[in-house]
Scaffold this motif. Structure first.
Motif, PDB file in Angstrom:
ATOM      1  N   ALA A 247       0.826  -1.197   0.000  1.00  0.00           N
ATOM      2  CA  ALA A 247       0.000   0.000   0.000  1.00  0.00           C
ATOM      3  C   ALA A 247       0.865   1.254   0.000  1.00  0.00           C
ATOM      4  N   SER A 248       1.859   1.288   0.873  1.00  0.00           N
ATOM      5  CA  SER A 248       2.596   2.539   1.000  1.00  0.00           C
ATOM      6  C   SER A 248       3.451   2.807  -0.227  1.00  0.00           C
ATOM      7  N   GLU A 249       3.998   1.754  -0.838  1.00  0.00           N
ATOM      8  CA  GLU A 249       4.857   2.064  -1.988  1.00  0.00           C
ATOM      9  C   GLU A 249       4.027   2.557  -3.169  1.00  0.00           C
ATOM     10  N   LYS A 250       2.839   2.007  -3.323  1.00  0.00           N
ATOM     11  CA  LYS A 250       2.001   2.483  -4.428  1.00  0.00           C
ATOM     12  C   LYS A 250       1.543   3.913  -4.185  1.00  0.00           C
ATOM     13  N   LEU A 251       1.120   4.167  -2.964  1.00  0.00           N
ATOM     14  CA  LEU A 251       0.683   5.525  -2.660  1.00  0.00           C
ATOM     15  C   LEU A 251       1.840   6.500  -2.846  1.00  0.00           C
ATOM     16  N   PHE A 255       1.618   9.511  -5.371  1.00  0.00           N
ATOM     17  CA  PHE A 255       1.423  10.851  -4.825  1.00  0.00           C
ATOM     18  C   PHE A 255       2.729  11.575  -4.507  1.00  0.00           C
ATOM     19  N   LEU A 256       3.763  10.816  -4.164  1.00  0.00           N
ATOM     20  CA  LEU A 256       5.043  11.443  -3.836  1.00  0.00           C
ATOM     21  C   LEU A 256       5.901  11.547  -5.087  1.00  0.00           C
ATOM     22  N   GLY A 257       5.784  10.513  -5.923  1.00  0.00           N
ATOM     23  CA  GLY A 257       6.595  10.459  -7.143  1.00  0.00           C
ATOM     24  C   GLY A 257       6.409  11.696  -7.998  1.00  0.00           C
TER      25      GLY A 257
ATOM     26  N   LEU B 198      -2.239   2.664 -12.784  1.00  0.00           N
ATOM     27  CA  LEU B 198      -3.379   3.352 -12.173  1.00  0.00           C
ATOM     28  C   LEU B 198      -3.325   4.837 -12.514  1.00  0.00           C
ATOM     29  N   ASN B 199      -2.110   5.347 -12.515  1.00  0.00           N
ATOM     30  CA  ASN B 199      -1.916   6.731 -12.920  1.00  0.00           C
ATOM     31  C   ASN B 199      -2.390   6.951 -14.353  1.00  0.00           C
ATOM     32  N   ILE B 200      -2.018   6.015 -15.225  1.00  0.00           N
ATOM     33  CA  ILE B 200      -2.422   6.120 -16.625  1.00  0.00           C
ATOM     34  C   ILE B 200      -3.946   6.085 -16.730  1.00  0.00           C
TER      35      ILE B 200
END
Ligand SMILES: Nc1ncnc2c1ncn2[C@@H]1O[C@H](COP(=O)(O)OP(=O)(O)OP(=O)(O)O)[C@@H](O)[C@H]1O
Ligand SMILES: Nc1ncnc2c1ncn2[C@@H]1O[C@H](COP(=O)(O)OP(=O)(O)OP(=O)(O)O)[C@@H](O)[C@H]1O
Ligand SMILES: [Mg+2]
Ligand SMILES: [Mg+2]
Lengths: 293, 417, 258, 247, 355
Positions: A247-251, A255-257, B198-200
């Motif tokens: 969860a945290s790496e995807k978020l 959002f951070l990336g 998901l971004n895409i």
């Protein structure tokens, strides 16, 4: 907001996939104190063997059984030629031996089955369906269930059975385990076979995702932070760790990336795990190190 | 009389083995074919030996140093490492050793400028041309380049220098044509792409350009399917275009489009001949004969054609004998493949028309587009040319900066014959 | 008790681990220069008490006064700096190092030169290296372990390891020396030899020693002050002879089954 | 050679790491239902001899390069330790070696698994150990790693007894134990010999205590047996004093 | 009787501290050095310099760095390559951006920056132990590479992200030829080798080993654990940083972040396992082994088995052999080649007796 939940859910499900690999690790660590870096190679070996058998026209279940036998043979070989000769050595030595093992297994897998990429279809649909505005896939749900069942069964095994107690004893002090008459050989064989089985399951699910190829052995790098957050010695920790990492790496990536540059998924879990450790030096569920003077 | 030697820095194991074994399989088979059919090039037999690099740079360097002297007196013609990293690491050395370094379809873009990089040949297609051609194709699909305005394009790239190299060009093109570009990175090796897709899904782009590498490609297609993005609006670049990139994704790859400099398949004269002389004679290099005619294999054959052609061209000037690297280099710079010559070589439709020169070490700059039907590729376009006029100044700016850093005085190509 | 000043005073120390009360309201003091022995049945809390004194454990409650300094807890590093050295019940030597190196580590707090000086062998370093080495050699000689000076300690027999551990502690030239069962696993003669070392240490440098020992004969011969623990509580404190005749002590420790 | 010996060692020589010669030419035997003491100074080779018998030396990179060991009439020179435990030969290691992350009770249980007893039987065994060492019952749920030195020693001895052995090799059982516990342990040993017919080979530094309970004794010096005899005889003779062993 | 004057040792202590106590050994070593500096530059060819000797020297140095941390201070690390990368990029950038900075200084600066980075990633070691410390070094491994690929500034905005090493000019001399690069590398490695030997023999080295063997006891006898651990990370990373720069500037002539990926870290770890943890000599033996074995195997194969076995299979075999050797070493000689060398020496000394 729904996008947030979608990412969260996607992350949780991805995390479960990491857990699958992590479970194999925990198993061996908990049972013999060996930090088994070769788990990734075992995943590769299992998946490659399975898919190659399948491609030779063998039916699914027969291939599954044959692969399992191959994993038993592998476990037996490892026990006979590596572990038995390294009884009562410091953990770091065993860790390094598993590095050597991973080389051997990778070389073996490739020389037996070649280096091509193989597609693997488990017949589980990976197409999305909408659930409350979020996309879900059967495949992910299936993977999550498999992981859940594995964790349940293995936890019971470790905490309730005599073999479980004996295994934990081995992890603590091999010399003493020998002295009280625990059959290290037999236990190792069991554990490495079970780890091989877990590797096979992980290999099939990951293989269906990635295609069966060399990169499968790299999924251990995803499993490591999971393991560290959950604690090396806790089976259920590997699930919790997987969920947290996923969860945290995807978020973070989404959002951070956007702010610090993309592609942070490789290191973010490790940084997170590091922060976790600063608070709990042996992970969430890990056994505390006992130091008495 | 004598032999001409090809040092092969091949890779057949490790994460990128699929590419290496296909490419070098095709390359070797072509060399064998020339020997078996014609007894070599004008009587000069071709020889080669392999050295496994595993795609690892320092192994490539070791191989280079080991093989560059030639074999049993046969001089080396050119090196073909098929690896950006190895190419970079042996670039200075090959210039010093006067041995051509062939980086077909990849490598340093600015080495297209042969006046600064006399020994480096990014044949057919450099990375800049590649993206330019893709944008041109998207333009035609949308009904003209002017229609690109306002379109949304996402580029999903491998998190490595290779993956990033074209980002500035894409940005330049986005400005020029007014489309909206989003760059998303996938960290190496790329076996998890949930968040990117998901971004895409949120961005809802018209097209996704996939600059993948290895396992990243099938995972991208699978994840695209999972997040509901149609495969036929994903365009794979030159390292996302093989069977090994699409097939593992199974169903999810159906409809996936990718560029190619050389179609796959076996209906080309030269491939039929190779089959006859080499493969059917049980001399084929491929471990898995099913891979005959695949994208990587054909790229190897194309690479073989170009290398051998360079030797042949150079022999016309220097005489029918084994040549030094320096002489072969001249051959490369004077390759001229028009339809007539391609027909003679049996490679019409397989290789694009190509003219190399002192200033232009790329030559072609065109690609065709192919689509995956679930089991194989089908070519769906004619040659689409890159906007090479636009790119040339950028390339020269970069090559001249390099020349300055290294203290190289560029050749004056006007004076070369 | 002796008229000398107390070097160490414990007041109302308590320590417990989830459920186990290891030490309850313990108070006593150790005079400067004396040998004080702690005895008591297994699990009475003797080792824990040493751990509290040199900061390995933090007491739940109570005050420690050491050398005029009042603290509720020590940190091991601070304790070492203030001149407290110890040996361990489970040998805690550096197994991968030679005897000499082990002893030299004991002197780490006495080193003045910086690591850079030592690395390049400039400044204070060369001279100091000689001094350190000489001190270490003296201790090695004192404890008669010269023949094993260069051997790795891991392979030495148990008894010798105990001696090396003492050597390492002595190398720090401590003011207060804590010894946790220094003579366990030795025969009478070896015990006698060890006792001699301990007495010599006290006599020559006035080192204050707190020691745990189960051999009551040795304890009687060595110590000037005896503290008896029984499951976390102090049940005897005073000169050895007096304590020995204390019926409670006899019941709990020396005599019949409890 | 005594006929009908339970354990009989002939001229063994043990080398560690292929270079360190620890003991040589050791011969000894243990009669059924007897207590034999193995005495010797530090480094004499007591532990090595015991580990050679129980098959544990190889786990420390040691090797029996010469001689043979017989137990109940069978050659066990290379038999793995687990098999020996099954046949009733068990060792209590020097330095306690408890399983730190297991509770005291789980530690004891591990000792009981060899014969795969029923749960009821296992509980019985546990109770008997708790009877010998009441302190352990108090600590049964605590992690053994946190127990005090003496408590751990009790755990180690109790754990070995859980397998209902025929011959127990005890390596310095008295180390770190309070005097009255030492007496208790030797009393227990004596009772086990008398009531259950167990035999014990006890390596001890505490010669006084050991000889008071032993039937027979060997003295090791520098890796060789220097003398042997009835315990009483050894106790009174000059041998003991001469070899700096008196306890 | 303690602390009495016992002058009898004082004269012999410095001699005792010498690197080689036996004069035969000392002379053999001098001869070796002389050969390396004077003879080999004349005898070697391009292949030997560029493909064998330089990578051997650089890898020895890198292994030395890791050995200080893992073999001496007991902190497991899988991030060695990251610190090499930091060294290489820092040296490149300081050369590029500080006008007129001599090459040697930028090399040093690279090492220092790597050392500081090491300290940062070493900080968690103050709290976490054992295998858990792997997480910090792996974080370094992935984070550092990410930084260098993501921020183009580090590679001087070159479009490909690959930097090209500047010509190797030191004190006005051009060392760009293979010989020159070899000699330069050799000098740096020998100098740092001596320095390392002196460090591990000093108090700091002893403190490291104490931390490695039992950190609780080390703390109790007053060793400042934070200082010892952080210095271990710093010095180790300094060495790795220098090795990284040499790798980039003297060996490959180019730097690509992925040349410093996890597999490089593993390679360095293997060198110290095979060579011997906690030994200086071992790094050189291990590096020689790791560099030479694959080359030897592939030479043998291309010579003898050219037609019977294809290159890919050969590489697989090599992988298997490699893994097998690692395990073999761990089983038979956990202290590595260095220990084997010592045992041989001891055997020779007592020969013809057995012990
Ligand atoms: N870190 C700890 N965690 C939990 N319990 C502990 C810890 N340290 C000590 N104990 C408990 O505290 C009690 C006292 O232990 P301690 O080691 O001080 O005993 P001791 O007097 O030294 O005994 P012995 O003579 O056997 O060494 C024991 O019951 C032990 O189990
Ligand atoms: N694991 C080992 N590796 C190398 N040498 C060893 C090892 N164990 C013991 N030795 C050596 O073997 C010799 C005999 O040791 P052993 O432990 O058998 O003596 P011991 O009589 O039990 O002494 P103690 O009373 O101190 O326990 C000693 O010289 C010791 O150094
Ligand atoms: Mg104690
Ligand atoms: Mg012993």
């Amino acid at each position: 907001m729904s996008f947030f939940f979608e990412v969260l859910l996607g992350g949780l499900l991805a995390g479960v996939m990491y857990s699958l690999v992590a479970i194999g690790f925990v198993l061996i660590y908990k049972a013999s104190g060996v930090f088994n870096f070769a788990q990734g190679s075992m995943v590769l070996f299992a998946a490659l063997t399975f898919v190659s058998l399948l491609e030779r026209g063998i039916s699914f279940w027969l291939a599954f059984v044959l692969t399992l036998l191959a994993m038993v043979a592998l476990a037996w070989t490892i026990e006979r030629w590596v572990l038995r000769k390294l009884v009562n050595r410091p953990p770091i030595t065993l860790f390094m031996a598993t590095l050597g093992l991973s080389y051997i297994i990778e070389g073996l897998a490739q020389s037996l089955w070649g280096a091509q990429v193989h597609g693997l279809d488990l017949g589980i649909n990976d197409e999305p369906f909408e659930f409350q505005g979020m996309l879900l896939s059967q495949f992910d749900i299936f993977a999550a269930c498999v992981a859940g069942v594995l964790v349940l069964v293995l936890s019971v095994f470790f905490n309730k059975t005599r073999t479980g107690i004996a295994l934990r004893a081995v992890a603590d002090d091999q010399l003493a385990a020998l002295a009280v008459g625990i059959k290290l050989e037999k236990l190792w064989l069991i554990v490495w076979t079970v780890a091989g089985f877990v590797g096979l399951v992980a290999g099939l699910l990951w293989g269906a995702r990635l295609g069966v190829q060399f990169s499968l052995s790299l999924v251990v790098l995803k499993a490591l932070p999971v393991l560290i957050i959950g604690g090396f010695t806790s089976i259920s920790g590997s699930i919790v760790g997987g969920l947290i990492i996923g969860a945290s790496e995807k978020l973070a990536e989404v959002f951070l990336g956007a702010y610090i540059g993309g592609g942070i998924e490789n290191w973010f879990p490790y940084m997170l795990a590091m922060l976790f450790l600063l608070v709990r030096p042996t992970g969430i569920f890990g056994e505390r190190q006992i130091e008495r003077v | 009389e004598g032999e001409q030697y090809f040092p092969l820095q091949s890779y057949r194991i490790g994460p990128y083995a699929a590419g290496g074994s296909g490419f070098f399989g095709g390359f070797i088979d072509y060399l064998q074919y020339v020997n078996l059919k014609d007894g070599g090039v004008n009587g000069v037999k071709l020889t080669w030996s392999e050295c496994e690099t595993e795609y690892v740079v320092e192994k490539g360097v070791e191989c280079y140093e080991r093989l560059k002297q030639g074999l049993n007196g046969a001089p080396a013609a050119a090196t073909n490492p098929l690896s950006v990293g190895i190419a970079y690491a042996t670039l200075d050395r090959s210039t010093a050793d006067k041995l051509p370094l062939i980086t077909i379809n990849h490598g340093r873009t600015d080495s297209t400028d042969g006046s600064v990089f006399p020994y480096v040949f990014p044949l057919q297609l450099n990375p800049y041309s590649e993206v330019s051609a893709i944008i041109n194709y998207i333009g035609t699909q949308s009904g003209g380049l002017e229609k690109l305005k306002g379109k949304k394009i996402v580029t999903l790239y491998h998190g490595s220098p290779y993956g990033k190299e074209t980002n500035p060009i894409l940005e330049l093109l986005a400005k020029k044509y007014g489309f909206k570009l989003t760059l998303l990175e996938v960290p190496h090796p790329g076996n998890e792409q949930q968040s990117q897709w998901l971004n895409i899904r949120r961005l809802k782009p018209d097209w996704v350009i996939l600059r993948g590498w290895g396992v990243m490609n099938p995972v991208a297609l699978k994840t695209a399917q999972k997040t509901g993005f149609p495969a036929d609006h994903i365009i794979g670049n030159i390292w996302s275009n093989s069977e090994d990139d699409a097939a593992p994704a199974g169903n999810a790859a159906k409809g996936f489009i990718a560029i190619t400099t050389h179609p796959s398949g076996t209906d080309f004269q030269v491939l039929q001949d190779i089959k006859k002389y080499v493969v059917d004679a049980q001399k084929g290099n491929l471990e898995d004969p099913k891979r005959f005619g695949t994208v990587y294999y054909n790229l190897g054959v194309v690479n073989g054609i170009l290398n051998v052609e360079a030797v042949r061209v150079a022999q016309n000037k220097y005489g029918k004998r084994p040549l030094t690297g320096e002489e072969v280099r001249w051959g490369f710079e004077n390759i001229k493949l028009d339809d007539k010559r391609l027909a003679e070589l049996g490679a019409l439709g397989l290789v694009q028309p190509l003219t190399l020169s002192c200033a232009d070490h790329e030559g072609g700059g065109a690609v065709r587009f192919q689509q995956w039907d679930g089991s194989q590729w089908h070519v769906i376009s004619d040659w689409v040319q890159a906007d090479r006029e636009l790119l040339r100044p950028i390339i020269e700016k970069s090559s001249h900066q390099y020349a300055k850093e290294k203290g190289i005085t560029p050749r004056d190509c006007a004076k070369e014959s | 008790m002796t008229a000398r000043n107390p070097l160490l005073t414990l007041e109302h120390i308590s320590l417990s681990f989830k459920g186990v009360k290891a030490i309850t309201d313990m108070s006593f003091s150790v005079a400067e220069g004396e040998i004080c022995a702690l005895i008591g049945p297994n699990g009475a809390g003797k080792s824990s008490l040493l751990n509290v004194i040199n900061g390995v454990y933090q007491p739940d409650d109570g005050i420690i006064t050491y050398d005029g300094e009042i603290r509720t807890a020590m940190r091991p590093h601070h304790a070492a700096e203030r001149g407290i050295a110890r040996t361990f019940q489970n040998i805690a030597l550096f197994k991968g190092m030679s005897v000499l190196d082990n002893v030299l580590t004991g002197r780490n707090l006495k080193v003045q030169s910086s690591w850079l000086e030592q690395a390049f062998n400039v400044g204070r370093a060369p001279k100091e290296a000689l001094v350190q080495r000489q001190k270490a050699e003296e201790i090695i000689e004192f404890l008669r372990i010269q023949p094993w000076r260069g051997s790795l300690v891991g392979g030495l027999p148990y008894g010798l390891q105990k001696r090396v551990e003492l050597a390492r502690a002595l190398a720090a030239e401590p003011k207060l020396l804590l010894l946790d069962e220094p003579m366990a696993g030795m025969n009478r003669d070896e015990k006698a030899e060890m006792s001699r070392f301990i007495v010599d240490t006290q006599r020559e440098f006035g080192t204050t020693i707190v020691l745990i020992e189960h051999d009551i004969g040795v304890v009687m011969a060595l110590s000037q002050h005896l503290v008896v623990l029984d499951y976390g509580k102090k049940i005897g404190d005073g000169p050895p002879e007096a304590v020995r005749n204390n019926p409670e002590v006899i019941a709990a420790y020396l005599g019949t089954r409890h | 050679m005594p006929v009908g010996a339970l354990l009989h060692i002939q001229n063994i020589e043990v080398i560690y790491e292929k270079v360190i010669l620890a003991v040589q030419d050791i011969s000894l035997s243990v009669a059924p239902q007897s207590i034999v003491a193995l005495l010797g100074a530090n480094g004499a080779g007591k532990s090595t001899t015991l580990k050679a018998i129980s098959g544990l030396a190889s786990a420390q990179r040691g090797e029996i390069v010469d001689g043979r060991i017989e137990y109940q009439g069978n050659d066990i020179t290379t038999t793995p330790p687990a098999t020996l435990v099954e046949r009733g030969l068990v060792q209590v290691l020097e330095g306690r070696h408890c399983f730190a992350h297991l509770s005291v009770e789980e530690n004891l249980l591990t000792g009981g698994f060899v014969h795969n007893p029923s749960r009821h039987k296992l509980n019985q065994l546990l109770e008997s150990i708790y009877h010998y060492f009441p302190r352990l019952k108090l600590l049964r749920k605590n992690l053994a790693g946190y127990a005090s030195g003496g408590e751990q020693q009790m755990v180690a001895i109790g754990r070995a007894l859980m397998s209902e052995p025929t011959l127990v090799l005890l390596d310095e059982p008295s180390m770190g134990l309070a005097p009255q516990i030492v007496e208790e342990i030797f009393t227990i040993i004596k009772n086990l010999r008398d009531e259950q017919g167990m035999s014990f080979l006890v390596a001890e530094q505490n010669a006084g205590a050991a000889l008071r309970y032993a039937d027979y004794a060997y003295i090791l010096e520098n890796g060789r047996i220097s003398s042997e005899g009835d315990a009483e005889h050894i106790n009174q003779s000059e041998v003991l004093l001469a070899s700096y062993l008196a306890g | 009787m303690l602390y009495r004057e016992s002058g009898q040792f004082s004269t012999s202590y410095p001699a005792d501290r010498r690197i080689f106590r036996l004069y035969q050994e000392r002379w053999a070593f001098y001869l070796l050095l002389a050969a390396a500096f004077l003879l080999i530059p004349w005898l070697g060819n391009d292949y030997w310099f560029s493909a064998i000797l330089i990578p051997f020297l650089v890898l020895s140095l890198a292994a030395l760095g890791l050995n200080l941390l893992t073999g001496y201070a007991g902190q497991l690390s899988l991030g060695s390559a990251a610190f090499m990368a930091v060294g290489a990029f820092a040296a490149y950038n300081s050369h590029l951006r500080i006008e007129g900075l001599p090459f040697l200084l930028s090399l040093l600066l690279g090492g220092v920056v790597a050392g500081l980075t090491g300290v940062v990633f070493g900080l968690p070691s103050l709290r976490i132990k054992g295998f858990y410390i792997l997480v910090s070094t792996l974080a370094a491994q992935f984070f550092v590479l990410w930084v260098f690929t993501t921020f183009a500034w580090f590679s001087n905005d070159s479009s490909s992200g690959v930097i090209t090493a500047p010509p190797l000019v030191i004190l006005g001399h051009d060392f760009s030829s293979p010989q020159g690069r070899y000699l330069f590398t050799l000098t740096v490695v020998v100098a740092l080798g001596f320095l390392a030997k002196s460090i591990v023999g000093s108090e700091l080295g002893r403190n490291w080993m104490a931390v490695r063997d039992m950190d609780k006891a080390a703390e109790v006898i007053g060793i400042a654990l934070p200082k010892a651990k952080l210095l271990a990370f710093a010095i180790s990373s300094f060495y790795l940083g220098i090795a990284g720069s040499l790798w980039a500037f003297c060996y490959l002539g180019t730097v690509e972040p992925h040349g410093f990926d996890l597999s490089r870290s593993f390679q360095i770890l293997f060198i110290i396992i095979i060579g011997g943890m906690g030994s200086i000599l071992g790094n050189f033996l291990g590096a020689a082994f790791i560099v030479l074995l694959p080359i030897l195997l592939s030479h043998i194969a291309s010579g003898l088995l050219a037609d019977t076995i294809d290159a890919g299979q050969l590489e697989n075999c090599q992988k298997i052999i490699f893994g097998g050797l690692i395990i073999f070493f761990l089983i038979k000689e956990p202290d590595g080649l260095a220990k084997i060398y010592q045992t041989c020496k001891q055997r020779l000394q007592v020969w013809p007796l057995r012990f």
